[in-house]
Design a protein around this motif. Structure first.
Motif, PDB file in Angstrom:
ATOM      1  N   HIS A  23      -2.443  -1.918 -18.023  1.00  0.00           N
ATOM      2  CA  HIS A  23      -3.291  -1.614 -16.872  1.00  0.00           C
ATOM      3  C   HIS A  23      -4.730  -1.921 -17.251  1.00  0.00           C
ATOM      4  N   ARG A  24      -5.335  -2.804 -16.512  1.00  0.00           N
ATOM      5  CA  ARG A  24      -6.740  -3.143 -16.736  1.00  0.00           C
ATOM      6  C   ARG A  24      -7.519  -2.604 -15.537  1.00  0.00           C
ATOM      7  N   ALA A  25      -8.204  -1.468 -15.737  1.00  0.00           N
ATOM      8  CA  ALA A  25      -9.037  -0.885 -14.692  1.00  0.00           C
ATOM      9  C   ALA A  25     -10.272  -1.754 -14.502  1.00  0.00           C
ATOM     10  N   ASP A  26     -10.644  -1.952 -13.229  1.00  0.00           N
ATOM     11  CA  ASP A  26     -11.815  -2.773 -12.899  1.00  0.00           C
ATOM     12  C   ASP A  26     -11.727  -4.118 -13.631  1.00  0.00           C
ATOM     13  N   ALA A  27     -10.575  -4.766 -13.441  1.00  0.00           N
ATOM     14  CA  ALA A  27     -10.191  -5.943 -14.229  1.00  0.00           C
ATOM     15  C   ALA A  27     -11.193  -7.082 -14.199  1.00  0.00           C
ATOM     16  N   TRP A  28     -11.861  -7.266 -13.083  1.00  0.00           N
ATOM     17  CA  TRP A  28     -12.753  -8.411 -12.967  1.00  0.00           C
ATOM     18  C   TRP A  28     -14.196  -7.943 -12.769  1.00  0.00           C
ATOM     19  N   LYS A  29     -14.542  -6.835 -13.404  1.00  0.00           N
ATOM     20  CA  LYS A  29     -15.904  -6.298 -13.276  1.00  0.00           C
ATOM     21  C   LYS A  29     -16.903  -7.363 -13.728  1.00  0.00           C
ATOM     22  N   GLY A  30     -17.855  -7.606 -12.863  1.00  0.00           N
ATOM     23  CA  GLY A  30     -18.869  -8.591 -13.189  1.00  0.00           C
ATOM     24  C   GLY A  30     -18.440 -10.020 -12.936  1.00  0.00           C
ATOM     25  N   ALA A  31     -17.174 -10.202 -12.563  1.00  0.00           N
ATOM     26  CA  ALA A  31     -16.681 -11.581 -12.332  1.00  0.00           C
ATOM     27  C   ALA A  31     -16.687 -11.910 -10.852  1.00  0.00           C
TER      28      ALA A  31
ATOM     29  N   GLU B  65     -11.368 -16.200  -4.931  1.00  0.00           N
ATOM     30  CA  GLU B  65     -11.206 -15.983  -3.492  1.00  0.00           C
ATOM     31  C   GLU B  65     -10.241 -14.836  -3.216  1.00  0.00           C
ATOM     32  N   GLN B  66      -9.144 -14.772  -3.971  1.00  0.00           N
ATOM     33  CA  GLN B  66      -8.174 -13.696  -3.785  1.00  0.00           C
ATOM     34  C   GLN B  66      -8.788 -12.352  -4.160  1.00  0.00           C
ATOM     35  N   ARG B  67      -9.562 -12.321  -5.229  1.00  0.00           N
ATOM     36  CA  ARG B  67     -10.215 -11.069  -5.635  1.00  0.00           C
ATOM     37  C   ARG B  67     -11.161 -10.580  -4.547  1.00  0.00           C
ATOM     38  N   GLU B  68     -11.914 -11.484  -3.961  1.00  0.00           N
ATOM     39  CA  GLU B  68     -12.841 -11.094  -2.891  1.00  0.00           C
ATOM     40  C   GLU B  68     -12.083 -10.573  -1.673  1.00  0.00           C
ATOM     41  N   ARG B  69     -10.976 -11.225  -1.327  1.00  0.00           N
ATOM     42  CA  ARG B  69     -10.161 -10.748  -0.201  1.00  0.00           C
ATOM     43  C   ARG B  69      -9.625  -9.351  -0.485  1.00  0.00           C
ATOM     44  N   LEU B  70      -9.160  -9.132  -1.719  1.00  0.00           N
ATOM     45  CA  LEU B  70      -8.625  -7.821  -2.084  1.00  0.00           C
ATOM     46  C   LEU B  70      -9.710  -6.744  -2.048  1.00  0.00           C
ATOM     47  N   ARG B  71     -10.907  -7.070  -2.520  1.00  0.00           N
ATOM     48  CA  ARG B  71     -12.021  -6.105  -2.454  1.00  0.00           C
ATOM     49  C   ARG B  71     -12.336  -5.743  -1.008  1.00  0.00           C
ATOM     50  N   ARG B  72     -12.389  -6.750  -0.137  1.00  0.00           N
ATOM     51  CA  ARG B  72     -12.665  -6.486   1.284  1.00  0.00           C
ATOM     52  C   ARG B  72     -11.543  -5.671   1.912  1.00  0.00           C
TER      53      ARG B  72
ATOM     54  N   LYS C  20      -0.139  -4.693   4.205  1.00  0.00           N
ATOM     55  CA  LYS C  20      -0.638  -5.877   4.898  1.00  0.00           C
ATOM     56  C   LYS C  20      -1.957  -5.512   5.583  1.00  0.00           C
ATOM     57  N   THR C  21      -2.980  -6.307   5.341  1.00  0.00           N
ATOM     58  CA  THR C  21      -4.277  -6.119   5.983  1.00  0.00           C
ATOM     59  C   THR C  21      -4.714  -7.475   6.533  1.00  0.00           C
ATOM     60  N   PRO C  22      -5.705  -7.500   7.420  1.00  0.00           N
ATOM     61  CA  PRO C  22      -6.201  -8.796   7.912  1.00  0.00           C
ATOM     62  C   PRO C  22      -6.735  -9.685   6.781  1.00  0.00           C
ATOM     63  N   GLN C  23      -7.181  -9.074   5.680  1.00  0.00           N
ATOM     64  CA  GLN C  23      -7.732  -9.844   4.574  1.00  0.00           C
ATOM     65  C   GLN C  23      -6.660 -10.355   3.619  1.00  0.00           C
ATOM     66  N   GLY C  24      -5.499  -9.730   3.602  1.00  0.00           N
ATOM     67  CA  GLY C  24      -4.425 -10.131   2.703  1.00  0.00           C
ATOM     68  C   GLY C  24      -3.563  -8.941   2.335  1.00  0.00           C
ATOM     69  N   GLU C  25      -2.563  -9.190   1.513  1.00  0.00           N
ATOM     70  CA  GLU C  25      -1.641  -8.130   1.115  1.00  0.00           C
ATOM     71  C   GLU C  25      -2.103  -7.480  -0.183  1.00  0.00           C
ATOM     72  N   ILE C  26      -2.047  -6.150  -0.201  1.00  0.00           N
ATOM     73  CA  ILE C  26      -2.364  -5.367  -1.395  1.00  0.00           C
ATOM     74  C   ILE C  26      -1.041  -4.967  -2.028  1.00  0.00           C
ATOM     75  N   ASP C  27      -0.842  -5.328  -3.304  1.00  0.00           N
ATOM     76  CA  ASP C  27       0.409  -4.985  -3.982  1.00  0.00           C
ATOM     77  C   ASP C  27       0.589  -3.474  -4.050  1.00  0.00           C
ATOM     78  N   LEU C  28      -0.406  -2.778  -4.598  1.00  0.00           N
ATOM     79  CA  LEU C  28      -0.360  -1.314  -4.708  1.00  0.00           C
ATOM     80  C   LEU C  28      -1.731  -0.748  -4.371  1.00  0.00           C
ATOM     81  N   LEU C  29      -1.732   0.384  -3.692  1.00  0.00           N
ATOM     82  CA  LEU C  29      -2.956   1.132  -3.453  1.00  0.00           C
ATOM     83  C   LEU C  29      -2.758   2.476  -4.136  1.00  0.00           C
ATOM     84  N   ALA C  30      -3.647   2.803  -5.055  1.00  0.00           N
ATOM     85  CA  ALA C  30      -3.484   4.018  -5.851  1.00  0.00           C
ATOM     86  C   ALA C  30      -4.797   4.780  -5.896  1.00  0.00           C
TER      87      ALA C  30
END
Length: 124
Positions: A116-124, A77-84, A40-50
């Motif tokens: 597993h898709r590494a860097d799944a939304w690269k450029g998106a 929006e969710q992707r941006e929250r997860l990146r932050r 749990k983070t202020p930006q949202g929940e991270i499923d896994l951190l690896a």
């Protein structure tokens, strides 16, 4: 809340936790070290951190019929929250400050191996 809705909610949470466990095992088999589940983070929940080497992967786990459906299930929006959230966690942990934060996806589909898709939304 109706009993049927409570049962559906419990089933969804159980399914999600199983999917996260399968995803974690899959990533560990690929050489990743799992640093946390459902963070749990202020930006949202991270499923896994690896982590693998200098890569800090913020991993979203989705169970869908296809990889494309899983990719589409995570809105911009969710992707941006997860990146932050990942950048914030890395900045607060001295051992991770030099890590490159990346947003990954592990997609699970019935009767198929995890993908597993590494860097799944690269450029998106």
């Amino acid at each position: 809340m109706s009993q049927a809705r409570r049962v559906r909610g419990l089933a969804a949470r159980t399914s999600g936790r199983r999917a996260e466990l399968v995803a974690a095992l899959w990533l560990m088999a690929k050489g990743y070290r799992i640093l946390g589940f459902r963070l749990k983070t202020p930006q949202g929940e991270i499923d896994l951190l690896a982590q693998r080497g200098r890569i800090l992967a913020v991993v979203e786990v989705k169970r869908r019929r296809t990889l494309d459906e899983a990719l589409e299930a995570v809105a911009v929006e969710q992707r941006e929250r997860l990146r932050r959230a990942g950048a914030n966690l890395a900045a607060r942990r001295p051992a991770l400050r030099d890590a490159a934060v990346r947003l990954d996806l592990v997609a699970l589909a019935p009767g198929r191996w995890p993908q597993h898709r590494a860097d799944a939304w690269k450029g998106a």
